[in-house]
Design a protein around this motif. Structure first.
Motif, PDB file in Angstrom:
ATOM      1  N   VAL A 234      46.575  40.517  41.564  1.00 29.25           N
ATOM      2  CA  VAL A 234      45.392  41.221  41.047  1.00 29.25           C
ATOM      3  C   VAL A 234      44.219  40.916  41.968  1.00 29.25           C
ATOM      4  CG1 VAL A 234      43.844  41.504  39.091  1.00 29.25           C
ATOM      5  CG2 VAL A 234      46.262  41.038  38.703  1.00 29.25           C
ATOM      6  N   PRO A 235      43.477  41.912  42.426  1.00 30.49           N
ATOM      7  CA  PRO A 235      42.329  41.672  43.307  1.00 30.49           C
ATOM      8  C   PRO A 235      41.336  40.705  42.686  1.00 30.49           C
ATOM      9  CG  PRO A 235      42.850  44.006  43.231  1.00 30.49           C
ATOM     10  CD  PRO A 235      43.701  43.357  42.198  1.00 30.49           C
ATOM     11  N   ASP A 236      40.658  39.940  43.525  1.00 28.50           N
ATOM     12  CA  ASP A 236      39.699  38.945  43.042  1.00 28.50           C
ATOM     13  C   ASP A 236      38.583  39.579  42.227  1.00 28.50           C
ATOM     14  OD1 ASP A 236      41.130  36.952  44.233  1.00 28.50           O
ATOM     15  OD2 ASP A 236      39.885  36.885  46.059  1.00 28.50           O
ATOM     16  N   ILE A 237      38.142  40.782  42.626  1.00 26.49           N
ATOM     17  CA  ILE A 237      37.040  41.424  41.888  1.00 26.49           C
ATOM     18  C   ILE A 237      37.443  41.744  40.461  1.00 26.49           C
ATOM     19  CG2 ILE A 237      37.683  43.750  42.684  1.00 26.49           C
ATOM     20  CD1 ILE A 237      34.720  44.408  42.741  1.00 26.49           C
ATOM     21  N   VAL A 238      38.735  42.092  40.260  1.00 29.37           N
ATOM     22  CA  VAL A 238      39.226  42.376  38.914  1.00 29.37           C
ATOM     23  C   VAL A 238      39.355  41.073  38.126  1.00 29.37           C
ATOM     24  CG1 VAL A 238      41.107  43.368  37.575  1.00 29.37           C
ATOM     25  CG2 VAL A 238      40.391  44.454  39.714  1.00 29.37           C
ATOM     26  N   ARG A 239      39.850  40.013  38.803  1.00 24.71           N
ATOM     27  CA  ARG A 239      39.958  38.722  38.123  1.00 24.71           C
ATOM     28  C   ARG A 239      38.585  38.210  37.675  1.00 24.71           C
ATOM     29  NH1 ARG A 239      44.564  35.546  38.715  1.00 24.71           N
ATOM     30  NH2 ARG A 239      46.278  36.545  39.860  1.00 24.71           N
TER      31      ARG A 239
END
Length: 267
Positions: A234-239
Motif C-alpha cells: 500500500v502506498p505510504d500516502i494511503v497508509r
C-alpha cells in the motif's frame, strides 16, 4: 455644499428623526418617505393623490388617514391647501429634530449606565461566590483539596471490535452503565494482535460502520494498520491517510475497505 447635497442631508435627517421618534409608527416613516420624494429643503411642499400614496407605501386608506393625522399632530406635516384635482398639499417640517436628538443621547447614556451597573452587580456576585466556594488552605498556603494522582485515577478501558484481535494478548473490556451511581463491570479476554490477521476478520464486528477504536500508542497503531493492509504493498500516502483517520477515531471497516478496494483492483 451644493444645493442638491444640502437637500439630501435634510431628507436623511428628516427620516432619521421620524424613525427614532417613539411616538411614530412604521407607517409614519413610509408616508414621510413618500412625501420627501417630491419635496426639497428649498421647497418643502408635497402632495399626491391617495391612490398614489397607497401604491408607494402599501398601506390601506384607513391607515393612511390615521397616520397623516398623527404626523400632523406631531408637527411633521401641515396642510396648506388643495390642488385643482383635490389632493391635499402638505408643508413638511422636521419639527421634533432637536427633541429626538436629545432623546437619542439620553437613551444611549441610559443603556451605557445599565451596562455598567450590570457589570458591577456581576462582579459583586462573582466575588461573593468566590469567597464562599474558596477551599480552605493548609499551613503551606495550598488548598486542602484532594491531591491529584494520575496513578489513582480509574483507567477507562477501550472497546475493541470483535475479530480484530487474535489469541496471545490480554486486553480489558468494559460494559458499564450508570443510573445515578457508578457501576463498574470489567471483563478480561485472552487475545492478542496478529500481524497476519486479515482485514476480513477485522470487519466481522457487529457493525462495519462503527469506528475502529483509537490505538493507545504508536506501536499498536502501526500494528493495526498492518492488519488492515494485510501485508499488501500500500502506498505510504494511503497508509498515512488510514493512520490519520484511525488516530482521529473516524476510521470504520467499511471506509478502510473503500479506500483499499481500488488499490486491490488496480493490482
Amino acid at each position: 455644499m451644493t444645493v442638491e447635497a444640502a437637500s439630501a442631508t435634510w431628507k436623511f435627517d428628516f427620516l432619521d428623526t421620524v424613525n427614532a421618534d417613539p411616538q411614530c409608527t412604521p407607517a409614519c416613516l413610509k408616508i414621510i418617505k413618500a412625501y420627501l420624494h417630491f419635496a426639497s429643503e428649498a421647497s418643502p411642499v408635497a402632495f399626491m393623490a391617495k391612490s398614489e400614496l397607497v401604491a408607494r407605501t402599501d398601506l390601506g386608506e384607513a391607515t393612511i388617514k390615521r397616520t397623516r393625522k398623527l404626523l400632523s399632530k406631531l408637527g411633521y406635516i401641515r396642510a396648506i391647501g388643495k390642488t385643482a384635482e383635490g389632493a391635499v398639499q402638505y408643508r413638511l417640517h422636521n419639527a421634533r429634530k432637536q427633541t429626538i436628538d436629545e432623546h437619542i443621547i439620553l437613551v444611549r447614556e441610559k443603556l451605557a449606565e445599565d451596562r455598567r451597573e450590570g457589570k458591577k452587580r456581576f462582579r459583586t456576585r462573582t466575588a461573593a461566590r468566590g469567597d464562599q466556594n474558596e477551599p480552605p488552605k493548609n499551613a503551606t498556603g495550598g488548598s486542602k483539596g484532594t491531591p491529584r494522582s494520575d496513578q489513582n485515577e480509574r483507567q477507562i478501558p477501550r472497546l475493541i471490535p470483535r475479530g480484530i484481535l487474535s489469541e496471545g494478548r490480554d486486553i480489558l473490556a468494559t460494559n458499564s452503565e450508570s443510573t445515578g451511581s457508578t457501576h463498574e463491570g470489567q471483563q478480561r479476554e485472552q487475545s492478542g494482535l496478529s500481524e497476519t490477521a486479515g482485514y476480513a476478520e477485522m470487519s466481522r464486528g457487529d457493525d462495519s460502520d462503527e469506528p475502529i477504536p483509537v490505538p493507545c500508542d504508536q506501536d499498536e497503531a502501526q500494528a493495526m494498520i498492518e492488519a488492515i493492509c494485510e501485508g499488501r504493498a500500500v502506498p505510504d500516502i494511503v497508509r498515512r491517510r488510514l493512520l490519520s483517520m484511525l488516530r482521529a477515531g473516524v476510521l470504520t471497516p467499511r471506509m478502510a475497505s473503500n479506500i483499499l478496494g481500488p488499490l486491490e483492483d488496480a493490482a
